[in-house]
Design a protein around this motif. Structure first.
Motif, mmCIF file in Angstrom:
data_model
loop_
_atom_site.group_PDB
_atom_site.id
_atom_site.type_symbol
_atom_site.label_atom_id
_atom_site.label_comp_id
_atom_site.label_asym_id
_atom_site.label_seq_id
_atom_site.Cartn_x
_atom_site.Cartn_y
_atom_site.Cartn_z
ATOM 1 N N PRO A 1 5.420 8.011 1.261
ATOM 2 C CA PRO A 1 6.381 8.341 0.196
ATOM 3 C C PRO A 1 6.803 7.159 -0.648
ATOM 4 O O PRO A 1 7.380 7.333 -1.712
ATOM 5 C CB PRO A 1 7.567 8.931 0.972
ATOM 6 N N GLU A 2 6.544 5.932 -0.189
ATOM 7 C CA GLU A 2 6.872 4.746 -0.971
ATOM 8 C C GLU A 2 5.929 3.624 -0.571
ATOM 9 O O GLU A 2 5.280 3.669 0.469
ATOM 10 C CB GLU A 2 8.326 4.321 -0.763
ATOM 11 N N THR A 3 5.837 2.605 -1.417
ATOM 12 C CA THR A 3 4.960 1.482 -1.106
ATOM 13 C C THR A 3 5.545 0.677 0.049
ATOM 14 O O THR A 3 6.758 0.623 0.244
ATOM 15 C CB THR A 3 4.773 0.574 -2.329
ATOM 16 N N LEU B 1 -5.159 0.897 1.266
ATOM 17 C CA LEU B 1 -5.583 0.746 -0.114
ATOM 18 C C LEU B 1 -4.430 0.227 -0.965
ATOM 19 O O LEU B 1 -3.261 0.511 -0.676
ATOM 20 C CB LEU B 1 -6.071 2.092 -0.664
ATOM 21 N N PRO B 2 -4.729 -0.535 -2.009
ATOM 22 C CA PRO B 2 -3.650 -1.068 -2.858
ATOM 23 C C PRO B 2 -2.793 0.067 -3.413
ATOM 24 O O PRO B 2 -3.295 1.142 -3.764
ATOM 25 C CB PRO B 2 -4.412 -1.780 -3.983
ATOM 26 N N ARG C 1 10.146 0.738 5.173
ATOM 27 C CA ARG C 1 10.786 0.943 3.881
ATOM 28 C C ARG C 1 11.519 -0.320 3.423
ATOM 29 O O ARG C 1 11.844 -1.202 4.217
ATOM 30 C CB ARG C 1 11.785 2.105 3.976
ATOM 31 N N ALA C 2 11.824 -0.363 2.143
ATOM 32 C CA ALA C 2 12.551 -1.498 1.582
ATOM 33 C C ALA C 2 13.936 -1.633 2.212
ATOM 34 O O ALA C 2 14.480 -2.732 2.319
ATOM 35 C CB ALA C 2 12.676 -1.341 0.067
ATOM 36 N N THR D 1 0.833 -1.199 0.000
ATOM 37 C CA THR D 1 0.000 0.000 0.000
ATOM 38 C C THR D 1 0.866 1.248 0.000
ATOM 39 O O THR D 1 2.039 1.200 0.376
ATOM 40 C CB THR D 1 -0.926 0.027 1.228
ATOM 41 N N ASP D 2 0.283 2.369 -0.417
ATOM 42 C CA ASP D 2 0.923 3.660 -0.235
ATOM 43 C C ASP D 2 -0.111 4.714 0.182
ATOM 44 O O ASP D 2 0.198 5.886 0.286
ATOM 45 C CB ASP D 2 1.667 4.113 -1.499
#
Length: 485
Positions: free
Chosen positions: A131-133, A161-162, A112-113, A87-88
């Motif tokens: 700011p990121e998925t 939300l997707p 975050r990743a 989500t983002d």
């Protein structure tokens, strides 16, 4: 007493009030849940009989927007939720009673990743855009109110939300780095915005935005601060201030919460103090007595950095970079050495609860060392997750003393802490002298040895506790209350 109910209006700046029922899956991949209030980490909030209310013994006082009067504020950091679909965009709704003059808002962040967290994003108008998925989301309930107008929250509904279709390449980047004016927080015995009780010679910082406030006891948001004498310190962000509480000045204009017309890296208090910005006043209408953009705990100020007066410093906002951050797990501050050698010069300190940017590892006959900056090393044994770190490409040069950081050298500044930070107990405000020395160019990154994120000025309020004592035994100035949130 007039109560606002969920179905009548949206709570200012964050959540729409309503019955906390699971949201319908209107889109494929939509997830909805109700965080357990009882399992939340509290700072000035108590949960009893399933309802969250302010805990007067632990709230921090922040001036209200209208008249500057202190308003009790509490935080409840709720359990993180792992998602099946990234989500983002996250929606939030609160079920509760809000007497006139009280608020209940929600902040949202995502993992975050790189392994760290995004900053906390207020769910303005009921939705937060990250700011990121992310596949892991966490929320934080923020309550404010006077004793006669306390909010009562029975539940929070979160809907992820997707994520919108977009390409997100992993880009390596250095942490944001700016030169700002630092003041000593003081306020020993007070309580910071995240619920930490300030100890003698404490090592933490405050930034003027709740977006980078670490939950109590964590190092989710940490900074590297370098003084003009070349010493650097790593420490967590545990308070909000000085002066302002919604000034994430390190962020670009499209992300900055307020004061979007100021250059990136320029604290609003500095602009008000030096250039008369906003009529020379902070967000609460006060006239800053110094240009501070960060507050330093006494131990960080005196012991780690060796400062004797407020000063211009360089700050790396570590969470904004891509370099891996690891937790210092020692029970006391750790020396940072100029080379991977126990006999090397001490060039700084890492607080026991700080996150440090681990660049690489170097193994000698005696130990394994982690490089956390240019000519900056710590023993790998004091870091909780040192496994799997890549080896350094080249051996370091011979141990050397600290190098000078960019910025005015030995710049004299006000003797008191900058504006209000966030420790509880409003009290006498410090009346620091005007800062002297040349200020850094507005909004330009510092060029010192430090290269990596964090606003401060703890949300601490002024302290009524006796003045502390500096290393020479002379009374130390008491800090000004840190800015209201």
């Amino acid at each position: 007493m007039r109560l606002r109910t969920a179905t009548l209006l949206a709570v200012v700046g964050a959540v729409a009030l309503g019955t906390a029922a699971p949201a319908a899956a209107t889109e494929t991949g939509t997830a909805s849940w109700n965080p357990d209030l009882v399992a939340g980490e509290s700072a000035g909030v108590v949960v009893a009989d399933g309802t969250a209310r302010l805990d007067r013994s632990g709230t921090h006082l922040l001036p209200a927007d209208d008249d500057g009067a202190p308003v009790p504020t509490g935080l409840l950091t709720l359990p993180a939720q792992t998602l099946d679909t990234p989500t983002d965009r996250v929606g939030t709704a609160v079920d509760g009673d809000l007497p006139e003059g009280s608020t209940a808002t929600v902040d949202v962040r995502g993992l975050r990743a790189s392994g760290g967290w995004t900053e906390w994003i207020p769910a303005t108008s009921g939705t937060a855009t990250l700011p990121e998925t992310t596949s892991q989301v966490q929320t934080r309930l923020v309550l404010t109110g006077e004793p006669a107008t306390e909010p009562a929250v029975r539940g929070v509904t979160v809907t992820a939300l997707p994520a919108a279709a977009r390409t997100e390449a992993v880009v390596e980047s250095a942490a944001l780095n700016y030169r700002v004016f630092a003041t000593r927080e003081g306020l020993v015995g007070g309580t910071t915005a995240n619920g930490h009780v300030i100890a003698e010679r404490d090592q933490f910082v405050a930034l003027p935005s709740r977006r980078a406030l670490s939950p109590r006891g964590t190092s989710d948001y940490s900074v590297k601060v370098c003084a003009p004498n070349g010493r650097c310190a790593f420490a967590p962000v545990w308070d909000v201030g000085p002066w302002n509480t919604r000034d994430d000045y390190w962020n670009p204009a499209d992300q900055r919460q307020e004061w979007k017309d100021l250059p990136q890296g320029l604290p609003q208090a500095q602009a008000a103090y030096a250039d008369g910005y906003n009529g020379g006043r902070d967000q609460y209408g006060r006239t800053p007595s110094n240009p501070a953009g960060i507050d330093l705990g006494d131990g960080l100020f005196w012991d780690a950095l060796g400062l004797t007066d407020n000063s211009w410093v360089t700050v790396d906002y570590l969470w904004t970079g891509s370099v891996r951050l690891s937790l210092v797990s020692a029970e006391e501050p750790i020396d940072v050495l100029s080379a991977p050698d126990a006999a090397a010069d001490v060039v700084g300190v890492a607080a026991e609860s700080a996150a440090v940017p681990v660049e690489c590892a170097l193994t000698t006959d005696a130990a394994t060392w982690l490089r956390i900056g240019t000519d900056q090393y710590i023993d790998a044994d004091v870091v909780s997750d040192a496994e799997g770190v890549a080896a350094c490409d080249t051996a370091p040069a011979d141990a050397a003393g600290p190098t000078d950081t960019a910025g005015p050298t030995d710049t004299a500044g006000p003797t008191d802490a900058a504006g209000p930070t966030s420790a509880t107990d409003p009290g006498d405000e410090a009346t620091g002298d005007a800062a002297t020395g040349d200020a850094p160019a507005a909004g330009t990154p510092s060029s010192g040895t430090s290269t990596s994120d964090a606003p401060t000025g703890s949300e601490s309020r002024a302290s009524n506790s006796p003045a502390t004592t500096d290393p020479t035994g002379s009374p130390a100035p008491t800090a000004e209350p840190t800015s209201p949130q």
